[in-house]
Structure formats: C-alpha cells, structure tokens
Write a protein that holds these residues in place. Structure first.
Motif, PDB file in Angstrom:
ATOM      1  N   LEU A 182      22.478-117.157 -70.942  1.00 41.58           N
ATOM      2  CA  LEU A 182      22.702-115.740 -70.679  1.00 41.58           C
ATOM      3  C   LEU A 182      23.887-115.533 -69.745  1.00 41.58           C
ATOM      4  N   THR A 183      24.042-116.393 -68.751  1.00 41.46           N
ATOM      5  CA  THR A 183      25.175-116.274 -67.825  1.00 41.46           C
ATOM      6  C   THR A 183      26.497-116.399 -68.572  1.00 41.46           C
ATOM      7  N   TYR A 184      26.605-117.395 -69.437  1.00 39.20           N
ATOM      8  CA  TYR A 184      27.845-117.599 -70.192  1.00 39.20           C
ATOM      9  C   TYR A 184      28.111-116.446 -71.154  1.00 39.20           C
ATOM     10  N   THR A 185      27.079-116.012 -71.887  1.00 42.93           N
ATOM     11  CA  THR A 185      27.293-114.947 -72.870  1.00 42.93           C
ATOM     12  C   THR A 185      27.537-113.597 -72.189  1.00 42.93           C
ATOM     13  N   LYS A 186      26.874-113.358 -71.064  1.00 41.32           N
ATOM     14  CA  LYS A 186      27.056-112.095 -70.342  1.00 41.32           C
ATOM     15  C   LYS A 186      28.500-111.940 -69.869  1.00 41.32           C
ATOM     16  N   ASN A 187      29.068-113.008 -69.333  1.00 36.18           N
ATOM     17  CA  ASN A 187      30.440-112.924 -68.832  1.00 36.18           C
ATOM     18  C   ASN A 187      31.462-112.880 -69.962  1.00 36.18           C
ATOM     19  N   ALA A 188      31.190-113.600 -71.048  1.00 34.68           N
ATOM     20  CA  ALA A 188      32.067-113.493 -72.216  1.00 34.68           C
ATOM     21  C   ALA A 188      32.021-112.069 -72.767  1.00 34.68           C
ATOM     22  N   ARG A 189      30.830-111.470 -72.770  1.00 36.89           N
ATOM     23  CA  ARG A 189      30.680-110.083 -73.227  1.00 36.89           C
ATOM     24  C   ARG A 189      31.486-109.130 -72.350  1.00 36.89           C
ATOM     25  N   THR A 190      31.469-109.342 -71.042  1.00 32.91           N
ATOM     26  CA  THR A 190      32.237-108.491 -70.123  1.00 32.91           C
ATOM     27  C   THR A 190      33.722-108.545 -70.455  1.00 32.91           C
ATOM     28  N   TRP A 191      34.222-109.742 -70.703  1.00 33.42           N
ATOM     29  CA  TRP A 191      35.649-109.905 -71.022  1.00 33.42           C
ATOM     30  C   TRP A 191      35.982-109.296 -72.383  1.00 33.42           C
ATOM     31  N   LEU A 192      35.112-109.533 -73.379  1.00 27.78           N
ATOM     32  CA  LEU A 192      35.351-108.985 -74.719  1.00 27.78           C
ATOM     33  C   LEU A 192      35.302-107.457 -74.701  1.00 27.78           C
ATOM     34  N   ARG A 193      34.439-106.908 -73.869  1.00 26.21           N
ATOM     35  CA  ARG A 193      34.393-105.452 -73.739  1.00 26.21           C
ATOM     36  C   ARG A 193      35.697-104.930 -73.134  1.00 26.21           C
ATOM     37  N   ILE A 227      34.078-117.786 -68.469  1.00 24.70           N
ATOM     38  CA  ILE A 227      34.932-117.189 -69.497  1.00 24.70           C
ATOM     39  C   ILE A 227      35.916-118.199 -70.099  1.00 24.70           C
ATOM     40  N   PRO A 228      36.522-119.086 -69.295  1.00 27.60           N
ATOM     41  CA  PRO A 228      37.411-120.079 -69.907  1.00 27.60           C
ATOM     42  C   PRO A 228      36.727-120.961 -70.942  1.00 27.60           C
ATOM     43  N   ARG A 229      35.396-121.108 -70.841  1.00 31.42           N
ATOM     44  CA  ARG A 229      34.677-121.874 -71.860  1.00 31.42           C
ATOM     45  C   ARG A 229      34.785-121.200 -73.221  1.00 31.42           C
ATOM     46  N   PHE A 230      34.672-119.860 -73.233  1.00 30.25           N
ATOM     47  CA  PHE A 230      34.814-119.135 -74.498  1.00 30.25           C
ATOM     48  C   PHE A 230      36.251-119.213 -74.998  1.00 30.25           C
ATOM     49  N   VAL A 231      37.214-119.062 -74.095  1.00 30.10           N
ATOM     50  CA  VAL A 231      38.633-119.149 -74.466  1.00 30.10           C
ATOM     51  C   VAL A 231      38.926-120.518 -75.067  1.00 30.10           C
ATOM     52  N   GLU A 232      38.429-121.563 -74.414  1.00 29.21           N
ATOM     53  CA  GLU A 232      38.647-122.926 -74.915  1.00 29.21           C
ATOM     54  C   GLU A 232      38.002-123.125 -76.278  1.00 29.21           C
ATOM     55  N   PHE A 233      36.779-122.586 -76.440  1.00 27.83           N
ATOM     56  CA  PHE A 233      36.093-122.710 -77.724  1.00 27.83           C
ATOM     57  C   PHE A 233      36.882-122.011 -78.824  1.00 27.83           C
ATOM     58  N   ALA A 234      37.393-120.813 -78.530  1.00 28.38           N
ATOM     59  CA  ALA A 234      38.187-120.074 -79.508  1.00 28.38           C
ATOM     60  C   ALA A 234      39.449-120.857 -79.876  1.00 28.38           C
ATOM     61  N   GLU A 235      40.139-121.380 -78.864  1.00 31.46           N
ATOM     62  CA  GLU A 235      41.380-122.124 -79.120  1.00 31.46           C
ATOM     63  C   GLU A 235      41.112-123.397 -79.910  1.00 31.46           C
ATOM     64  N   ASP A 236      39.959-124.036 -79.662  1.00 27.75           N
ATOM     65  CA  ASP A 236      39.586-125.224 -80.441  1.00 27.75           C
ATOM     66  C   ASP A 236      39.371-124.872 -81.907  1.00 27.75           C
ATOM     67  N   ASN A 237      39.084-123.591 -82.163  1.00 30.18           N
ATOM     68  CA  ASN A 237      38.907-123.113 -83.539  1.00 30.18           C
ATOM     69  C   ASN A 237      40.153-122.372 -84.044  1.00 30.18           C
ATOM     70  N   ASP A 238      41.280-122.688 -83.406  1.00 28.67           N
ATOM     71  CA  ASP A 238      42.599-122.156 -83.814  1.00 28.67           C
ATOM     72  C   ASP A 238      42.711-120.644 -83.652  1.00 28.67           C
ATOM     73  N   ILE A 239      41.982-120.085 -82.713  1.00 31.58           N
ATOM     74  CA  ILE A 239      42.065-118.656 -82.397  1.00 31.58           C
ATOM     75  C   ILE A 239      42.797-118.507 -81.067  1.00 31.58           C
ATOM     76  N   THR A 240      43.955-117.887 -81.086  1.00 31.76           N
ATOM     77  CA  THR A 240      44.730-117.720 -79.845  1.00 31.76           C
ATOM     78  C   THR A 240      45.038-116.262 -79.555  1.00 31.76           C
ATOM     79  N   ASN A 241      44.761-115.386 -80.519  1.00 35.75           N
ATOM     80  CA  ASN A 241      45.080-113.972 -80.373  1.00 35.75           C
ATOM     81  C   ASN A 241      43.796-113.152 -80.441  1.00 35.75           C
ATOM     82  N   PRO A 242      43.650-112.117 -79.613  1.00 36.67           N
ATOM     83  CA  PRO A 242      42.380-111.373 -79.581  1.00 36.67           C
ATOM     84  C   PRO A 242      42.003-110.720 -80.901  1.00 36.67           C
ATOM     85  N   VAL A 243      42.976-110.327 -81.697  1.00 34.22           N
ATOM     86  CA  VAL A 243      42.645-109.658 -82.961  1.00 34.22           C
ATOM     87  C   VAL A 243      41.977-110.617 -83.945  1.00 34.22           C
TER      88      VAL A 243
END
Length: 352
Positions: free
Chosen positions: A88-99, A47-63
């Motif tokens: 699938l492992t990475y996307t499945k866990n990111a999906r769990t967090w996003l849900r 999950i931190p991989r997705f968080v890091e990717f989002a932050e690298d794209n200037d996304i810090t807020n869930p909305v």
C-alpha cells in the motif's frame, strides 16, 4: 483567457510531455519542499521504484503509461512483498505522483485511480509485528482441534515452521512436498508462472531463493491430510499441480493471505481471551479482523523463534532465504552479551 495564454499553456504541456519520467519525478519532488522530511523520504524510497519498473518496460514518457503497466507493477510488488501495508505504501505514493501527472494532462486520470486499496484488495489493518511463540503455538493447537487438514491449517503450520514468503508458498507444487524425506522444495519457475523473490543461482538477484527445507512431523501430517482430504484435484494453466489450490487452480497470493487473516482472526481466539481487540462483530471471510496477522508476521515470528532456539544466523539465512545482515539487524533476539558468549564458545570449540 486570451490566445497568448492558451498558446503558453499548450507550450508548457508540450514541454512536459517531452520530459522523461525521471525528469518529471524530480520536478514533482521539487514541488514538495513543504512536506515533512519523512514524507519526502518516503517519496524518494518508493516512487523511483515505479519509474525504474516503467523504464525496464521501455516506458520513458508519461503518455505511454497504461493500465496494463500499472497492473504489472502491482503484480511485481506482490511478488516482492508479503505485507499489504508495504504494498500500500508503494502504490499510494505512485498514485500521488500519477495524479500529479494527470492534473498536468500528461497521463489519463483513469491510470492513477487504479491504485487505490479497495481496487487492489489491500487490507493493511492486520498486525505486522512478529507473532509471539505463545500465540503461534496456541493458534496451531486450536486449528489442529477444529480445522485439522484444512488448507488454512496446513498453510499456518508451514508458515510457522518453515517461514517462507507467501510468494514462495504460491510457487509450490504437490511434487515439491516429499514426506518421506521430510522436506519441501522451493524452485524458481518463471517460464510456467511462478517466481521466487531471489530467483535461482542463474538469476540476476542478490541471492538464490531455491532451497530444500526440512519440516516438523506436525507440518508433514497437516499437509498430507490436506492433500488427501481437502485439496481440490486441479492443475493450473501450465498443467502443474499446485500444492495450495482452489477449485479454479493455483491459490493466488491474495487467497493465501485471506487464509492467514482468517486463521489468526478472533474466530480462533480462546473463548475467555481478555485482551482480544475485536468485539466479534467482524466477518473474517470478507474483512480483516483486528486480531489478524499478516503472513509476514508469522514468517518474522518463525525466524525469531528459530534463532532463539539456537539456530545459527548462517543456517537461518539458508532456511529462510534472507541475508545474514538482515537477520542481524531485524530478527536476532539475542543480547550483545549472549552473542559474545556464543562467539566465545564457537572459538573454543574450533580449538579442539
């Protein structure tokens, strides 16, 4: 519910909405104390991989999380990993967090629904272990007889002899293939749509993915025949001539994976194979046969085969664009005694 309850609920959502993605990930993890250690470890790894990717794209807020961001993340994973199971492992866990975020009305429900294996075309049923040399050579023999010169044949020859990642294969152009020099050139070209995992010497990466590799005669013949007879005469959107192509342009990574799934399916198994795990009812054109291998399994087998044949780790590191440390940990098939004997001979040779 009275007004006070509604007010408290709105206050809670507002507080969450002001939280950063990192804060929300930590809160999510704190609510998963009852999960198994392996599950929590997987959350911490992925999950931190997705968080890091989002932050690298200037996304810090869930909305601010959007479907284009999620799609870009999937593209990023597919450029990093060859195994559908890993993606699938990475996307499945990111999906769990996003849900989890969606349930708290912090991001739209449609966001997490993007990340399902059917939507992404992920088929993690294929075999991921290193393909044995006997299977690889038998497979290539059958492809040479029955599908010689096809893209599927040329790709399989290249994967077994050269061991590139599927992202590296995707990056190849026709001019990168030099039959006279018996070599193939891998180049990092992000400005025109293709990348290598480790970039080039100027990239902020752990290594340098750009390299030239020498090819066996059988691979050169297969690629030449494919170019001359079956490769569509097309260019991509940048005017480049992709080495592996479809009528629409550069063959996508998913297309290349499908070619490998078919090439290693029961369709090309020996007629009298007793240990085939497929009953023949599969359709390799649309499904993954239980006999199929991931492209990365052929890469693994190629690295093991080269090391078993005497290629030194340092040379294997250069050829396959993988660190000596990783080779030692995951690929080197020699026993400790074999390694000791090799070191002894190397030391003695240095005395001459």
């Amino acid at each position: 519910m009275d007004v006070n309850d509604t007010s408290q609920g709105n206050s809670s959502r507002n507080r969450f909405a002001r939280a950063t993605l990192s804060d929300l990930y930590k809160r999510f993890l704190s609510r998963r104390q009852n999960r198994s250690p392996s599950t929590r470890a997987q959350y911490k790894r992925t999950i931190p991989r997705f968080v890091e990717f989002a932050e690298d794209n200037d996304i810090t807020n869930p909305v601010e999380i959007s479907s284009p961001l999620v799609d870009a993340y999937v593209d990023h994973l597919q450029s990093e990993y060859d195994s559908d199971a890993t993606i699938l492992t990475y996307t499945k866990n990111a999906r769990t967090w996003l849900r989890w975020l969606s349930q708290r009305e912090l991001c739209d429900e449609s966001i997490y629904r993007i990340l399902n294996k059917e939507e992404l075309g992920l088929t993690p049923r294929a075999r991921d272990e290193a393909i044995p040399k006997s299977e690889a050579t038998g497979l290539l023999h059958r492809l040479r007889r029955r599908r010689r010169g096809s893209g599927m044949h040329a790709l399989t020859e290249l994967l077994w002899n050269g061991g590139p990642r599927i992202g590296g294969v995707h990056s190849l152009d026709v001019p990168d293939f030099d039959p006279e020099m018996e070599e193939l050139r891998f180049r990092h070209r992000p400005a025109t749509g293709t990348r290598l995992k480790n970039g080039n010497e100027n990239s902020n990466t752990a290594g340098d993915g750009e390299r030239n590799i020498v090819l066996k005669d059988e691979v050169i013949s297969a690629i030449q025949l494919y170019i001359e007879t079956e490769r569509p005469d097309v260019t991509d959107e940048y005017g480049r001539e992709p080495l592996f192509a479809t009528e629409y342009g550069r063959a996508s990574r998913s297309t290349l994976r499908r070619w490998v799934y078919e090439a290693t399916s029961c369709r090309w198994s020996p007629r009298d194979a007793d240990d085939c795990s497929c009953d023949g009812s599969c359709n390799p054109d649309s499904n993954v046969c239980p006999e199929s291998y991931y492209p990365h399994a052929i890469r693994r087998g190629s690295i093991v085969n080269h090391l078993s044949g005497g290629l030194r780790r340092e040379r294997a590191s250069e050829r396959f664009d993988v660190s000596v440390k990783v080779i030692k940990k995951h690929y080197d098939p020699r026993t400790e005694q074999d390694r000791l004997n090799d070191r002894r001979e190397a030391v003695k040779q240095s005395w001459n």
